[in-house]
Design an enzyme around this catalytic site. Structure first.
Site, PDB file in Angstrom:
ATOM      1  N   ASN A 148       5.955   1.428  -4.163  1.00  0.00           N
ATOM      2  CA  ASN A 148       5.731   2.099  -3.086  1.00  0.00           C
ATOM      3  C   ASN A 148       6.596   1.806  -1.756  1.00  0.00           C
ATOM      4  OD1 ASN A 148       4.436   3.613  -0.462  1.00  0.00           O
ATOM      5  ND2 ASN A 148       3.841   4.559  -2.416  1.00  0.00           N
ATOM      6  N   HIS A 158       4.438   1.858   2.977  1.00  0.00           N
ATOM      7  CA  HIS A 158       3.680   0.520   4.343  1.00  0.00           C
ATOM      8  C   HIS A 158       4.443  -0.083   5.458  1.00  0.00           C
ATOM      9  CE1 HIS A 158       0.183   2.926   4.305  1.00  0.00           C
ATOM     10  NE2 HIS A 158       0.436   2.597   2.619  1.00  0.00           N
ATOM     11  N   ARG A 179       5.141   0.259  15.981  1.00  0.00           N
ATOM     12  CA  ARG A 179       6.056   0.213  17.561  1.00  0.00           C
ATOM     13  C   ARG A 179       7.242   0.833  18.178  1.00  0.00           C
ATOM     14  NH1 ARG A 179       6.513  -5.401  19.726  1.00  0.00           N
ATOM     15  NH2 ARG A 179       4.438  -6.004  19.760  1.00  0.00           N
ATOM     16  N   HIS A 216       6.879   8.541   0.313  1.00  0.00           N
ATOM     17  CA  HIS A 216       6.537   9.860   0.127  1.00  0.00           C
ATOM     18  C   HIS A 216       6.992  10.388   1.442  1.00  0.00           C
ATOM     19  CE1 HIS A 216       1.933  12.089   0.289  1.00  0.00           C
ATOM     20  NE2 HIS A 216       3.002  13.124  -0.162  1.00  0.00           N
ATOM     21  N   ARG A 258       5.734  12.645   3.605  1.00  0.00           N
ATOM     22  CA  ARG A 258       4.715  13.861   3.512  1.00  0.00           C
ATOM     23  C   ARG A 258       4.839  14.852   5.340  1.00  0.00           C
ATOM     24  NH1 ARG A 258      -0.211  11.469   2.290  1.00  0.00           N
ATOM     25  NH2 ARG A 258      -1.412  12.946   3.622  1.00  0.00           N
ATOM     26  N   ARG A 290       4.275  10.402   8.438  1.00  0.00           N
ATOM     27  CA  ARG A 290       3.455   9.462   8.962  1.00  0.00           C
ATOM     28  C   ARG A 290       3.764   7.875   8.637  1.00  0.00           C
ATOM     29  NH1 ARG A 290      -2.090  10.043   5.618  1.00  0.00           N
ATOM     30  NH2 ARG A 290      -2.683  11.877   6.713  1.00  0.00           N
ATOM     31  N   HIS A 291       4.514   8.485   7.599  1.00  0.00           N
ATOM     32  CA  HIS A 291       5.329   7.027   7.330  1.00  0.00           C
ATOM     33  C   HIS A 291       7.103   7.138   7.448  1.00  0.00           C
ATOM     34  CE1 HIS A 291       3.936   8.362   3.618  1.00  0.00           C
ATOM     35  NE2 HIS A 291       2.958   7.694   3.208  1.00  0.00           N
ATOM     36  N   GLU A 300       7.967  11.377  -3.803  1.00  0.00           N
ATOM     37  CA  GLU A 300       7.157  11.822  -3.303  1.00  0.00           C
ATOM     38  C   GLU A 300       7.051  12.665  -2.541  1.00  0.00           C
ATOM     39  OE1 GLU A 300       3.541   8.890  -3.006  1.00  0.00           O
ATOM     40  OE2 GLU A 300       3.948   8.486  -5.122  1.00  0.00           O
ATOM     41  N   THR A 331      -2.928   9.750  -1.070  1.00  0.00           N
ATOM     42  CA  THR A 331      -3.345  10.829  -1.498  1.00  0.00           C
ATOM     43  C   THR A 331      -4.524  10.237  -2.214  1.00  0.00           C
ATOM     44  OG1 THR A 331      -0.984  10.207  -1.696  1.00  0.00           O
ATOM     45  CG2 THR A 331      -2.100  11.713  -3.447  1.00  0.00           C
ATOM     46  N   GLU A 346       1.836  11.393 -13.464  1.00  0.00           N
ATOM     47  CA  GLU A 346       1.750   9.752 -13.319  1.00  0.00           C
ATOM     48  C   GLU A 346      -0.270  10.261 -13.470  1.00  0.00           C
ATOM     49  OE1 GLU A 346       3.167   8.087  -9.769  1.00  0.00           O
ATOM     50  OE2 GLU A 346       1.819   7.213  -9.367  1.00  0.00           O
ATOM     51  N   HIS A 356      -2.016   4.597  -8.100  1.00  0.00           N
ATOM     52  CA  HIS A 356      -2.889   4.367  -6.834  1.00  0.00           C
ATOM     53  C   HIS A 356      -3.479   3.114  -6.972  1.00  0.00           C
ATOM     54  CE1 HIS A 356      -4.815   5.531  -3.661  1.00  0.00           C
ATOM     55  NE2 HIS A 356      -3.829   6.460  -3.056  1.00  0.00           N
ATOM     56  N   GLY A 357      -3.780   2.941  -6.068  1.00  0.00           N
ATOM     57  CA  GLY A 357      -4.847   1.697  -6.184  1.00  0.00           C
ATOM     58  C   GLY A 357      -5.209   0.775  -6.763  1.00  0.00           C
ATOM     59  N   HIS A 373       0.810  -0.063  -1.898  1.00  0.00           N
ATOM     60  CA  HIS A 373       0.578  -1.145  -0.617  1.00  0.00           C
ATOM     61  C   HIS A 373      -0.508  -2.352  -0.854  1.00  0.00           C
ATOM     62  CE1 HIS A 373      -4.136  -1.178   2.314  1.00  0.00           C
ATOM     63  NE2 HIS A 373      -3.347  -1.259   3.418  1.00  0.00           N
TER      64      HIS A 373
HETATM   65  N1  PXP Z   1       1.182   7.133  -6.730  1.00  0.00           N
HETATM   66  C1  PXP Z   1       1.415   7.536  -6.319  1.00  0.00           C
HETATM   67  C2  PXP Z   1       1.688   8.945  -6.297  1.00  0.00           C
HETATM   68  C3  PXP Z   1       0.880   7.986  -4.676  1.00  0.00           C
HETATM   69  O1  PXP Z   1       0.831   8.864  -3.454  1.00  0.00           O
HETATM   70  C4  PXP Z   1       0.693   6.520  -4.391  1.00  0.00           C
HETATM   71  C5  PXP Z   1       0.003   6.746  -2.845  1.00  0.00           C
HETATM   72  O2  PXP Z   1       1.143   7.286  -1.890  1.00  0.00           O
HETATM   73  C6  PXP Z   1       0.835   5.628  -5.106  1.00  0.00           C
HETATM   74  C7  PXP Z   1       1.236   6.105  -6.318  1.00  0.00           C
HETATM   75  C8  PXP Z   1       0.211   4.293  -4.746  1.00  0.00           C
HETATM   76  O3  PXP Z   1      -1.062   3.605  -3.812  1.00  0.00           O
HETATM   77  P1  PXP Z   1      -1.106   2.694  -3.644  1.00  0.00           P
HETATM   78  O4  PXP Z   1      -0.246   2.190  -1.870  1.00  0.00           O
HETATM   79  O5  PXP Z   1      -2.990   2.718  -3.654  1.00  0.00           O
HETATM   80  O6  PXP Z   1      -0.846   1.214  -4.377  1.00  0.00           O
END
Ligand code: PXP
Length: 238
Positions: free
Chosen positions: A7, A10, A18, A43, A45, A49-50, A70, A101, A151, A192-193, A215
């Site tokens: 992903n 970021h 900037r 994503h 959104r 925001r990104h 996403e 999310t 997912e 996620h995470g 992230h």
């Molecule tokens: N999967 C989904 C569906 C998400 O919404 C996100 C965060 O945007 C991620 C994976 C990635 O999560 P992380 O940035 O915490 O690795």
């Protein structure tokens, strides 16, 4: 073979800080693919925001790049996504005040709209995925909705592992959901995470075919990229 989806949202967060053009998410997408990612995730959104519409369009038009977009169930976003034509979509819940999310979809509340969205994308031969909590009931509803993939939200287990708490209960929930989904013919992803340790633990579940990580990869790459960049500047100013 398990796949890694990266992903790159970021990279856009950093660029937007900037308000200029660097670092460019399109370059990041191409680079991430070149160095081995199996797909990239962005994503779009509602608050942009990104990643913005221009980024999404450009990234989805790169030949040979597998893009997982996403999206929320918002009508305008769905319309945009149908237009942009990514390879894959993943439907996620979206809440304006959240930092990221925060959980899986409420499939009971949004059953009808999600079914319609899945139908629209499947008609265009775009792979569909639903971001769900590790709940057996949600796997069963996902099957009713005819999604290609689910997912599983790994935010809770990731937090438990990082704070050194017992995570076996959550691990078993994810495992049971993965086993059932696979049995029902749904491909299983996780995200996620995730960091090195949490991902390693989840690889014990063979049914998970794809990990989507953002992230931590972008954050960690700051450390591993710094050496080379500082070196380059030392050479330039010497
Ligand atoms: N999967 C989904 C569906 C998400 O919404 C996100 C965060 O945007 C991620 C994976 C990635 O999560 P992380 O940035 O915490 O690795």
């Amino acid at each position: 073979m398990r796949r890694l989806g990266v992903n790159i949202d970021h990279v856009a967060t950093l660029r937007n800080a900037r308000g200029e053009y660097h670092p460019n998410p399109l370059d990041a997408a191409k680079f991430v693919k070149k160095i081995g990612a199996d797909s990239i995730t962005i994503h779009l959104r509602e608050d942009r925001r990104h990643i913005n519409d221009y980024d999404a369009k450009k990234i989805c038009s790169v030949k040979g790049l597998a893009v997982n977009l996403e999206i929320s169930t918002n009508k305008e976003i769905v319309k945009k996504a149908l237009n942009i034509k990514p390879n894959y979509i993943c439907i996620v819940p979206e809440n304006r005040k959240e930092i990221t999310t925060e959980g899986g979809l409420d499939l009971i509340k949004n059953k009808k709209i999600i079914k319609e969205i899945i139908f629209k994308f499947k008609k265009k031969k775009i792979r569909t995925s639903l971001f769900i909590n590790p709940s057996i009931n949600d796997v069963k509803i996902s099957k009713e909705l005819s999604t290609d993939c689910v997912e599983i939200h790994t935010g809770k287990i990731a937090n438990l592992i990082k704070s050194k708490k017992r995570y076996l209960n959550e691990f078993n929930k994810i495992k049971k959901c993965s086993v059932l989904a696979k049995k029902m013919g749904i491909e299983v992803h996780a995200g996620h995470g995730l960091d090195y340790k949490t991902t390693k633990i989840l690889t014990k579940i063979n049914h998970i075919k794809e990990f989507n990580i953002g992230h931590f990869i972008i954050g960690e790459s700051v450390f591993f990229g710094l050496k080379k960049i500082i070196h380059n500047f030392k050479k330039i100013i010497r």
